[in-house]
Design a protein around this motif. Sequence first.
Motif, PDB file in Angstrom:
ATOM      1  N   ASN A 196       0.829  -1.198   0.000  1.00  0.00           N
ATOM      2  CA  ASN A 196       0.000   0.000   0.000  1.00  0.00           C
ATOM      3  C   ASN A 196       0.872   1.261   0.000  1.00  0.00           C
ATOM      4  N   GLU A 197       1.901   1.246   0.824  1.00  0.00           N
ATOM      5  CA  GLU A 197       2.803   2.392   0.923  1.00  0.00           C
ATOM      6  C   GLU A 197       3.577   2.600  -0.379  1.00  0.00           C
ATOM      7  N   MET A 200       1.435   4.092  -3.151  1.00  0.00           N
ATOM      8  CA  MET A 200       1.163   5.495  -2.887  1.00  0.00           C
ATOM      9  C   MET A 200       2.374   6.362  -3.228  1.00  0.00           C
ATOM     10  N   ASN A 242      -6.722   8.983  -3.335  1.00  0.00           N
ATOM     11  CA  ASN A 242      -6.947   7.664  -2.736  1.00  0.00           C
ATOM     12  C   ASN A 242      -6.937   6.532  -3.757  1.00  0.00           C
ATOM     13  N   ARG A 245      -3.941   4.429  -3.305  1.00  0.00           N
ATOM     14  CA  ARG A 245      -3.821   3.761  -2.003  1.00  0.00           C
ATOM     15  C   ARG A 245      -4.746   2.542  -2.006  1.00  0.00           C
TER      16      ARG A 245
END
Length: 354
Positions: A196-197, A200, A242, A245
């Motif tokens: 996820n990181e 992003m 988003n 993410r």
Amino acid sequence: MKDDLKISLNKPSYPVSTQLKAYLQKFNRTIRLPIFYDDLLRFQGSVEVFDINDKNTLWIRTYYSESERVEIDLNLKRIYTTLHSDGNEKIIPFLNVDAIDYCTFGNSKPFRIKIRNILNDNYAYFYIKKADASRIYGLELEHMLSPHNLNFLVYNDTLIEEHITGIPGDEFIEHMLPNCTESEKSQIAKEFVKFNERCMIRLLGDMRSYNYVIVPTHDFDHVVYSIRAIDFDQQSYEGKFNVYRPQFFKENFKMVDLVSEKFEKMSINQYKLEERSIVAKRLMSYKNRVERLIKSMIADTISTPDHETLLKTKIFEYTNDPEFLKSKNMGEILKNALGFVKKNYQTENTDILF
């Protein structure tokens, strides 16, 4: 907090610019190919492809006239040798093209080629797609900033991609995750936080569960899991922050629940910081190559002005870094995002973006 995002349908395919072509040539990503994407569109008919549970996969198996099929098969075998053995054609007599499948949904509408070695029945896949600048930037960034190397080639308007092996995320979440041990679930949750990181940080969007795979690796007496992106069409295109993410897609909510179940906020922040540090180190390792790629992206068009304005505004709200508001396009937004990571990866403040 959970969300359910909608992304733009029918994202346009952006042409490969002269500067991006020069980059690809410098780093051996381009080679003269014997067949183009449009050549494969001349199939005479097709049949639907079903999975082992008789569910329609939305892929179709194509067939061609006998005269065309001989030439197409030979050229596909040549592409396989270029990907896997530096163009050594001595193995061609031992190869068979088992299937040419065409994807009927999504933006890229790829062809999936199945090549089998007739001596031992081992087989491999690769994909032929229309070359899209967004996807090429995404592939290169994944190659440099993730733990995984990618093998692909571009020639004019055709993109060849090696298949990324793994269990589709949606299938894993539905059928395999419930049967994992508690230790395995904890490890998968950690990998999702880091995945996820990473998405992003490098602005890779639309990582719904069917756009990544889970890769299990057996290590002594346990299994180690990793998560790999397999779809790169949404690299630096959307304006909604988003979208970059994975945690905010409803298809990933079970993974988000798993993270919440397994970790306190302090542990989540620790894993985010670890991934940020690793990406920063990769940026330094690939310094010249990343700078060349970003320079090409800055000179390119891979999104719309509205998306660019919205994204730089949203990232500024998270970071309070005025450099984002100065960004003129997606290339500059990504340049500032990666620069922000390099400057701040040692900070312990993981509540802010990156």
